[in-house]
Scaffold this motif. Structure first.
Motif, PDB file in Angstrom:
ATOM      1  N   GLU A  91      22.333  56.465   8.681  1.00  0.00           N
ATOM      2  CA  GLU A  91      21.901  57.789   9.195  1.00  0.00           C
ATOM      3  C   GLU A  91      23.266  58.300   9.734  1.00  0.00           C
ATOM      4  O   GLU A  91      24.050  57.590  10.046  1.00  0.00           O
ATOM      5  N   HIS A 147      14.942  48.295  18.752  1.00  0.00           N
ATOM      6  CA  HIS A 147      15.970  49.220  18.031  1.00  0.00           C
ATOM      7  C   HIS A 147      16.953  50.169  18.906  1.00  0.00           C
ATOM      8  O   HIS A 147      17.274  51.126  18.534  1.00  0.00           O
ATOM      9  N   HIS A 193      24.619  46.523  13.427  1.00  0.00           N
ATOM     10  CA  HIS A 193      24.829  47.727  13.339  1.00  0.00           C
ATOM     11  C   HIS A 193      26.084  47.982  13.593  1.00  0.00           C
ATOM     12  O   HIS A 193      26.757  48.036  14.592  1.00  0.00           O
ATOM     13  N   GLU A 253      26.291  55.921  10.839  1.00  0.00           N
ATOM     14  CA  GLU A 253      25.701  54.352  11.301  1.00  0.00           C
ATOM     15  C   GLU A 253      25.394  53.576   9.825  1.00  0.00           C
ATOM     16  O   GLU A 253      24.759  54.220   8.924  1.00  0.00           O
ATOM     17  N   GLN A 271      20.482  45.256  20.446  1.00  0.00           N
ATOM     18  CA  GLN A 271      19.533  46.197  20.519  1.00  0.00           C
ATOM     19  C   GLN A 271      18.188  45.385  21.141  1.00  0.00           C
ATOM     20  O   GLN A 271      17.855  44.346  20.874  1.00  0.00           O
ATOM     21  N   LYS A 278      16.610  62.194   7.266  1.00  0.00           N
ATOM     22  CA  LYS A 278      17.371  61.081   6.922  1.00  0.00           C
ATOM     23  C   LYS A 278      17.587  60.809   5.344  1.00  0.00           C
ATOM     24  O   LYS A 278      18.334  60.157   4.894  1.00  0.00           O
ATOM     25  N   LEU A 335      16.685  44.443   6.078  1.00  0.00           N
ATOM     26  CA  LEU A 335      17.944  43.543   5.860  1.00  0.00           C
ATOM     27  C   LEU A 335      17.621  42.467   7.313  1.00  0.00           C
ATOM     28  O   LEU A 335      17.189  42.795   8.306  1.00  0.00           O
ATOM     29  N   ILE A 340      21.626  42.355  14.680  1.00  0.00           N
ATOM     30  CA  ILE A 340      20.632  43.115  15.265  1.00  0.00           C
ATOM     31  C   ILE A 340      19.233  42.666  16.104  1.00  0.00           C
ATOM     32  O   ILE A 340      18.821  43.184  16.924  1.00  0.00           O
ATOM     33  N   GLU A 398      12.669  51.502   3.168  1.00  0.00           N
ATOM     34  CA  GLU A 398      13.760  50.990   2.851  1.00  0.00           C
ATOM     35  C   GLU A 398      13.816  49.417   2.953  1.00  0.00           C
ATOM     36  O   GLU A 398      13.120  48.927   3.499  1.00  0.00           O
ATOM     37  N   LYS A 399      14.816  48.807   2.141  1.00  0.00           N
ATOM     38  CA  LYS A 399      14.832  47.193   2.228  1.00  0.00           C
ATOM     39  C   LYS A 399      15.158  46.871   3.715  1.00  0.00           C
ATOM     40  O   LYS A 399      15.950  47.488   4.504  1.00  0.00           O
ATOM     41  N   GLY A 454      14.094  58.964  15.187  1.00  0.00           N
ATOM     42  CA  GLY A 454      14.930  58.750  16.220  1.00  0.00           C
ATOM     43  C   GLY A 454      14.644  57.867  17.486  1.00  0.00           C
ATOM     44  O   GLY A 454      13.462  57.821  17.591  1.00  0.00           O
ATOM     45  N   GLY A 455      15.630  57.456  18.107  1.00  0.00           N
ATOM     46  CA  GLY A 455      15.251  56.541  19.245  1.00  0.00           C
ATOM     47  C   GLY A 455      14.510  55.380  18.771  1.00  0.00           C
ATOM     48  O   GLY A 455      13.615  54.669  19.738  1.00  0.00           O
ATOM     49  N   GLY A 456      14.862  54.920  17.592  1.00  0.00           N
ATOM     50  CA  GLY A 456      14.071  53.685  17.045  1.00  0.00           C
ATOM     51  C   GLY A 456      12.334  53.470  16.918  1.00  0.00           C
ATOM     52  O   GLY A 456      11.808  52.656  16.748  1.00  0.00           O
ATOM     53  N   LYS A 496      10.210  53.836   7.413  1.00  0.00           N
ATOM     54  CA  LYS A 496      10.657  54.513   8.628  1.00  0.00           C
ATOM     55  C   LYS A 496      10.304  55.937   8.464  1.00  0.00           C
ATOM     56  O   LYS A 496      10.207  56.576   7.552  1.00  0.00           O
TER      57      LYS A 496
END
Ligand code: ADP
Length: 447
Positions: A287, A235, A208, A275, A232, A116, A203, A436, A200-201, A163-165, A158
């Motif tokens: 991603e 996630h 999404h 995404e 979701q 990523k 949000l 989200i 990552e920031k 993947g898959g949250g 992250k």
């Protein structure tokens, strides 16, 4: 064109690919585990090969067994579907090294998008806005603290190969960052065999929004607008719709054209999804998925384009044969991912399906491999059906979804149908007013 394609997957997506193949006059080979001998994807395929024990590692992730099955049956191309080996660059490489066609992008593109951080750097260079965050994997906690100060709390830790949250942790203050990093790292290590994490920031209230693209091997790229996948839980997407209630035509064209231009520069081939998080009118790239998405049908319903057929045509070297101006998105589509889980507790509920009646009628599509008398095995993903509706307007699609859910009968196991039935009576959802985090509040789960 290929004469015979091996489908390296199971369940509804194996059936989905089989359908596209048969409409193109292509024979299909199913592979299956010992647990799936009676599965519908096996029953409908022209040929089938048992490739191992129920555990995915022994069967659907067993690259050597899948390649042997292709050799044995004389298939010349392999479609990986989604999940399992679909984003495994080594598998794509093996497929091609053995002289088969991999129906998907090049191994190099799969590899770079699987990282990523590398994907974000690439997109930034292509002029696509990305979520603010660290540019490299976290090595040193002091550096991570400084990065977090720069982007501002809260931050999200992250997994770089996630993947898959999974492998995501929020830190709301400097005190929390150390433990967030070590928890995310441990989760990433155990799930992805790679503990690299980045910041990552975080949000607070984004949607999404993802853009579907299609690229051939002759330099043509088109986009099909967006899907809104903001609903979701943990996630993971539960319901998707297209178009998004939050975008207008100008925003759609702007992000779509930006993405198409970027993807053309990459020299990418096949289907792909970029995404984004979308907040206060701004898009932030997260991603790129280098495969068919679970939610691809909502795009098919509004565009009339069979994306799996297009994947197969592109893999065979055919040009798209149309341009962006030829793509007309019409009406509104919604997909519900129905799982074999309790609608309140989300406890898995595999088992025997005593009775099954699929809804039908104008604008209703079911992508599923279940049948009356089928036993849902406990070894795989709990999704048993996708219910997709299309209407001329969002309101028509909502009314159609409501009546289709009421028609659906799946007896013997618990399903999440009651959750969707209550969702479509909720005022926020009906107004398209959600982000989200909305669904987790709706189902009473906040973590
Ligand atoms: P995965 O590959 O595990 O699915 P993604 O990067 O696609 O991970 O993120 C999955 C979901 O997590 C997103 O759809 C969004 O709901 C949430 N998420 C990811 N990044 C952020 C962020 N920076 N801020 C807020 N939510 C995020």
């Amino acid at each position: 064109m290929f004469e015979k394609i091996l489908i390296a997957n199971r369940g509804e997506i194996a059936l989905r690919i089989h359908r596209a193949c048969h409409e193109m006059g292509i024979q299909t080979v199913a592979v299956h585990s010992t647990a799936d001998a009676d599965a519908m994807h096996v029953r409908l395929a022209d040929e089938s090969v048992c490739i191992g024990e129920p555990a995915p590692r022994a069967s659907y992730l067993n690259a050597a067994a899948i390649l042997s099955a292709a050799e044995l049956t004389g298939a010349t191309a392999i479609h990986p579907g989604y999940g399992f080996l679909s984003e495994n660059a080594n598998f794509a490489e093996m497929v091609e090294a053995h002289g088969f066609t991999f129906i998907g992008p090049t191994p190099e593109h799969i590899r770079v998008m699987g990282d990523k951080l590398a994907a974000k750097a690439l997109m930034r260079d292509l002029g696509i806005p990305v979520v603010p965050g660290s540019e490299e994997a976290i090595e040193d906690i002091e550096v991570a603290m400084r990065t977090a100060e720069d982007i501002g709390y809260p931050v999200l830790v992250k997994a770089a190969h996630g993947g898959g949250g999974r492998g995501m942790r929020i830190a709301t203050s400097p005190q929390e960052i150390r433990s967030a990093i070590s928890i995310a790292r441990a989760e990433a290590e155990s799930h992805f065999k790679n503990g690299a994490v980045y910041l990552e920031k975080y949000l607070a209230k984004p949607r999404h929004i993802e853009i579907q693209i299609l690229a051939d091997t002759h330099g043509n790229v088109v986009h099909f607008g967006e899907r809104d996948c903001s609903l979701q839980r943990r996630h993971q997407k539960l319901l998707e719709e297209a178009p998004s209630p939050a975008l207008n035509a100008d925003q759609r064209a702007e992000i779509g054209n930006l993405v198409s231009a970027g993807v053309a520069n990459l020299g990418y081939r096949g289907v792909g999804t970029l995404e984004f998080l979308f907040e206060d009118g701004v898009f932030y790239f997260m991603e790129m998925n280098t495969r068919l998405q679970v939610e691809h049908p909502v795009t098919e319903m509004i565009s009339g384009v069979d994306l799996v057929r297009e994947q197969i045509r592109i893999a065979s070297g055919a040009p798209l044969g149309y341009y962006q101006n030829d793509i007309h998105l019409q009406g509104h589509s919604i997909e519900c991912r129905i799982t074999a889980e309790n609608a309140k507790t989300f406890t898995p509920s595999p088992g025997y399906i005593a009775d099954y009646h699929a809804p039908g009628g104008l604008g209703v599509r079911i992508d599923s491999a279940i049948y009356a008398g089928y036993t849902v095995p406990p070894y795989y993903d709990s999704m048993i059906a996708k219910l997709i509706v299309h209407g001329r307007t969002r309101n028509e699609a909502l009314m159609r979804l409501r009546r289709a859910l009421d028609e659906c009968v799946i007896d013997g196991i618990d399903t999440t149908i009651p959750l969707f039935q209550s969702l479509i009576t909720d005022r926020d959802f009906v107004n398209g007013d959600y982000d989200i985090h909305w669904l987790e509040r709706f189902v009473g789960l906040e973590d």
